[in-house]
Design a protein around this motif. Structure first.
Motif, PDB file in Angstrom:
ATOM      1  N   MET A  88      44.617   8.481  74.382  1.00  6.66           N
ATOM      2  CA  MET A  88      45.187   9.776  74.755  1.00  6.66           C
ATOM      3  C   MET A  88      45.953  10.392  73.592  1.00  6.66           C
ATOM      4  N   LEU A  89      46.777   9.584  72.945  1.00  6.06           N
ATOM      5  CA  LEU A  89      47.591  10.111  71.854  1.00  6.06           C
ATOM      6  C   LEU A  89      46.763  10.423  70.617  1.00  6.06           C
ATOM      7  N   GLU A  90      45.751   9.617  70.335  1.00  5.26           N
ATOM      8  CA  GLU A  90      44.913   9.916  69.177  1.00  5.26           C
ATOM      9  C   GLU A  90      44.133  11.208  69.384  1.00  5.26           C
ATOM     10  N   ASN A  91      43.725  11.475  70.619  1.00  7.80           N
ATOM     11  CA  ASN A  91      43.073  12.749  70.917  1.00  7.80           C
ATOM     12  C   ASN A  91      44.034  13.921  70.746  1.00  7.80           C
ATOM     13  N   MET A  92      45.269  13.744  71.189  1.00  2.49           N
ATOM     14  CA  MET A  92      46.249  14.825  71.134  1.00  2.49           C
ATOM     15  C   MET A  92      46.778  15.065  69.718  1.00  2.49           C
ATOM     16  N   LEU A  93      47.013  13.977  68.977  1.00  2.45           N
ATOM     17  CA  LEU A  93      47.677  14.081  67.683  1.00  2.45           C
ATOM     18  C   LEU A  93      46.718  14.099  66.503  1.00  2.45           C
ATOM     19  N   GLY A  94      45.562  13.511  66.679  1.00  4.53           N
ATOM     20  CA  GLY A  94      44.702  13.276  65.532  1.00  4.53           C
ATOM     21  C   GLY A  94      44.936  11.867  65.014  1.00  4.53           C
ATOM     22  N   THR A  95      43.992  11.354  64.242  1.00  7.83           N
ATOM     23  CA  THR A  95      44.034   9.947  63.839  1.00  7.83           C
ATOM     24  C   THR A  95      45.219   9.614  62.953  1.00  7.83           C
ATOM     25  N   TRP A  96      45.477  10.413  61.913  1.00  7.52           N
ATOM     26  CA  TRP A  96      46.518  10.011  60.969  1.00  7.52           C
ATOM     27  C   TRP A  96      47.900  10.097  61.591  1.00  7.52           C
ATOM     28  N   ARG A  97      48.142  11.087  62.456  1.00  7.62           N
ATOM     29  CA  ARG A  97      49.441  11.156  63.135  1.00  7.62           C
ATOM     30  C   ARG A  97      49.620   9.981  64.086  1.00  7.62           C
ATOM     31  N   PHE A  98      48.552   9.631  64.790  1.00  8.65           N
ATOM     32  CA  PHE A  98      48.617   8.487  65.703  1.00  8.65           C
ATOM     33  C   PHE A  98      48.941   7.206  64.945  1.00  8.65           C
ATOM     34  N   LEU A  99      48.273   6.982  63.808  1.00  9.68           N
ATOM     35  CA  LEU A  99      48.533   5.783  63.026  1.00  9.68           C
ATOM     36  C   LEU A  99      49.971   5.765  62.510  1.00  9.68           C
ATOM     37  N   ALA A 100      50.457   6.929  62.071  1.00  6.98           N
ATOM     38  CA  ALA A 100      51.853   7.007  61.610  1.00  6.98           C
ATOM     39  C   ALA A 100      52.796   6.621  62.736  1.00  6.98           C
ATOM     40  N   LEU A 101      52.562   7.147  63.932  1.00  5.13           N
ATOM     41  CA  LEU A 101      53.398   6.829  65.091  1.00  5.13           C
ATOM     42  C   LEU A 101      53.341   5.337  65.397  1.00  5.13           C
ATOM     43  N   ILE A 147      43.117  23.184  69.881  1.00  6.33           N
ATOM     44  CA  ILE A 147      41.757  22.744  70.177  1.00  6.33           C
ATOM     45  C   ILE A 147      41.778  21.324  70.726  1.00  6.33           C
ATOM     46  N   CYS A 148      40.902  21.065  71.708  1.00  8.16           N
ATOM     47  CA  CYS A 148      40.789  19.745  72.315  1.00  8.16           C
ATOM     48  C   CYS A 148      39.839  18.891  71.465  1.00  8.16           C
ATOM     49  N   PRO A 149      39.733  17.582  71.723  1.00  9.54           N
ATOM     50  CA  PRO A 149      38.875  16.707  70.915  1.00  9.54           C
ATOM     51  C   PRO A 149      37.430  17.178  70.809  1.00  9.54           C
ATOM     52  N   GLU A 150      36.876  17.732  71.889  1.00 12.71           N
ATOM     53  CA  GLU A 150      35.487  18.191  71.869  1.00 12.71           C
ATOM     54  C   GLU A 150      35.281  19.328  70.884  1.00 12.71           C
ATOM     55  N   CYS A 151      36.324  20.116  70.635  1.00  9.86           N
ATOM     56  CA  CYS A 151      36.211  21.291  69.779  1.00  9.86           C
ATOM     57  C   CYS A 151      36.653  21.031  68.346  1.00  9.86           C
ATOM     58  N   GLN A 152      37.037  19.788  68.031  1.00 13.40           N
ATOM     59  CA  GLN A 152      37.568  19.467  66.712  1.00 13.40           C
ATOM     60  C   GLN A 152      36.474  18.998  65.764  1.00 13.40           C
ATOM     61  N   THR A 153      36.440  19.561  64.564  1.00 10.28           N
ATOM     62  CA  THR A 153      35.559  19.095  63.505  1.00 10.28           C
ATOM     63  C   THR A 153      36.430  18.649  62.338  1.00 10.28           C
ATOM     64  N   PRO A 154      36.384  17.360  61.957  1.00 11.35           N
ATOM     65  CA  PRO A 154      37.223  16.884  60.856  1.00 11.35           C
ATOM     66  C   PRO A 154      36.938  17.638  59.571  1.00 11.35           C
ATOM     67  N   ALA A 155      37.998  18.005  58.875  1.00  5.82           N
ATOM     68  CA  ALA A 155      37.886  18.698  57.600  1.00  5.82           C
ATOM     69  C   ALA A 155      38.576  17.864  56.524  1.00  5.82           C
ATOM     70  N   ALA A 156      38.574  18.348  55.293  1.00  4.59           N
ATOM     71  CA  ALA A 156      39.241  17.622  54.216  1.00  4.59           C
ATOM     72  C   ALA A 156      40.710  17.417  54.545  1.00  4.59           C
ATOM     73  N   VAL A 157      41.311  18.425  55.165  1.00  2.58           N
ATOM     74  CA  VAL A 157      42.692  18.336  55.639  1.00  2.58           C
ATOM     75  C   VAL A 157      42.718  18.793  57.086  1.00  2.58           C
ATOM     76  N   GLY A 158      43.071  17.924  58.008  1.00  4.54           N
ATOM     77  CA  GLY A 158      43.150  18.296  59.419  1.00  4.54           C
ATOM     78  C   GLY A 158      41.789  18.474  60.057  1.00  4.54           C
ATOM     79  N   VAL A 159      41.734  19.334  61.084  1.00  9.04           N
ATOM     80  CA  VAL A 159      40.498  19.621  61.804  1.00  9.04           C
ATOM     81  C   VAL A 159      40.333  21.131  61.939  1.00  9.04           C
ATOM     82  N   HIS A 160      39.087  21.564  62.165  1.00 10.24           N
ATOM     83  CA  HIS A 160      38.792  22.976  62.316  1.00 10.24           C
ATOM     84  C   HIS A 160      38.165  23.240  63.673  1.00 10.24           C
ATOM     85  N   CYS A 161      38.341  24.465  64.172  1.00  9.29           N
ATOM     86  CA  CYS A 161      37.759  24.882  65.439  1.00  9.29           C
ATOM     87  C   CYS A 161      36.309  25.314  65.233  1.00  9.29           C
TER      88      CYS A 161
END
Length: 284
Positions: A149-162, A31-45
């Motif tokens: 670009m990377l935060e959209n592709m990876l999600g926030t927590w993965r981007f921060l880890a990177l 799912i692309c950023p427009e289709c992502q809804t943050p959940a308790a863990v990860g994102v949902h479509c």
């Protein structure tokens, strides 16, 4: 190097022209950023969100429980590139405060291997300190472009880890290769973003040769005499970026989330251990 064959799994299932690295935590679809809804863990479509809301409504009606208004909170959670904006904003504020305090923050937050045993946080805080206007302007421009670009592709927590793992690796490389050098700036983390973006693009079937050329040219500039650039931090950030990007590519599946977290933690621990080894060699 040629492009790999088109793979639908690497593109948003609702927007086939949008490449993404993020998967729905429930169903595993891309799912692309427009289709992502943050959940308790990860994102949902969108489909999984609708299914969950329908189930929640049915359960609430069955139990008679009252609804709660969470619109403002949900809208804030949907903001894109939160981490990128915060990193840029904090760096700019620290730079401004540093200018009006006669570089007091540079002395307090900058990194030198000598301070590692007593002030290890400098390995991270040095990422937010910059020496001059052009230094912070170029670095924050790079964070703004590649970070979003990377935060959209990876999600926030993965981007921060990177970002922070790459920054740690930059400080570690300085400790190993130039322990007497004092450094400031986010260049190590930024080179990590470059390297990880290259690895992720290749894993998604994209042709990222031009980015590899950019990495090489910018790395080469650091070796030019009189530039006063810490090429050691750049090398450390690149190495960590390649490794972190490889980890993300190989643990993309939702079922490998635990393995992904374990590998990232192990990478960060290894970087810190190597920094202390470098300190022991240089000062003992």
């Amino acid at each position: 190097m040629t492009d790999q064959a088109y793979n639908p799994a690497n593109y948003c299932y609702r927007h086939p022209d949008r490449q993404s690295f993020v998967l729905c935590q429930r169903c595993g679809r891309t799912i692309c950023p427009e289709c992502q809804t943050p959940a308790a863990v990860g994102v949902h479509c969108p489909e999984c969100v609708r299914e969950q809301r329908a189930q929640f409504t049915a359960n609430r009606r069955a139990s008679g429980a009252p609804s709660r208004v969470t619109v403002a909170r949900r809208r804030f959670a949907m903001l894109d590139q939160k981490a990128t904006v915060v990193i840029v904003a904090v760096s700019v504020v620290i730079w401004l405060l540093d200018q009006v305090s006669n570089r007091a923050l540079t002395q307090l937050l900058g990194y030198n291997a000598y301070y590692l045993p007593t002030q290890p946080w400098r390995m991270v805080t040095s990422l937010f300190v910059h020496s001059g206007f052009f230094h912070i302007a170029f670095n924050m421009w790079a964070v703004w472009i590649f970070g979003r670009m990377l935060e959209n592709m990876l999600g926030t927590w993965r981007f921060l880890a990177l970002y922070f793992i790459s920054g740690l690796a930059g400080s570690m490389a300085v400790t190993l290769l130039a322990p007497q050098t004092s450094v400031v700036g986010a260049s190590g983390a930024i080179f990590g973003l470059f390297a990880a973006f290259f690895m992720i693009q290749r894993s998604l079937g994209g042709n990222a040769v031009s980015l590899l050329v950019i990495i090489g040219l910018n790395l080469l500039i650091g070796f030019l005499p009189g530039t006063n650039i810490s090429w050691q931090a750049h090398i450390g950030g690149i190495a960590a970026g390649f490794l972190t990007g490889y980890i993300f590519a190989k643990t993309r599946n939702v079922r490998k989330r635990g393995l992904q977290i374990a590998l990232l933690v192990a990478e960060a621990v290894l970087i810190v251990v190597l920094a202390y080894v470098g300190y022991a060699i240089a000062f003992n």
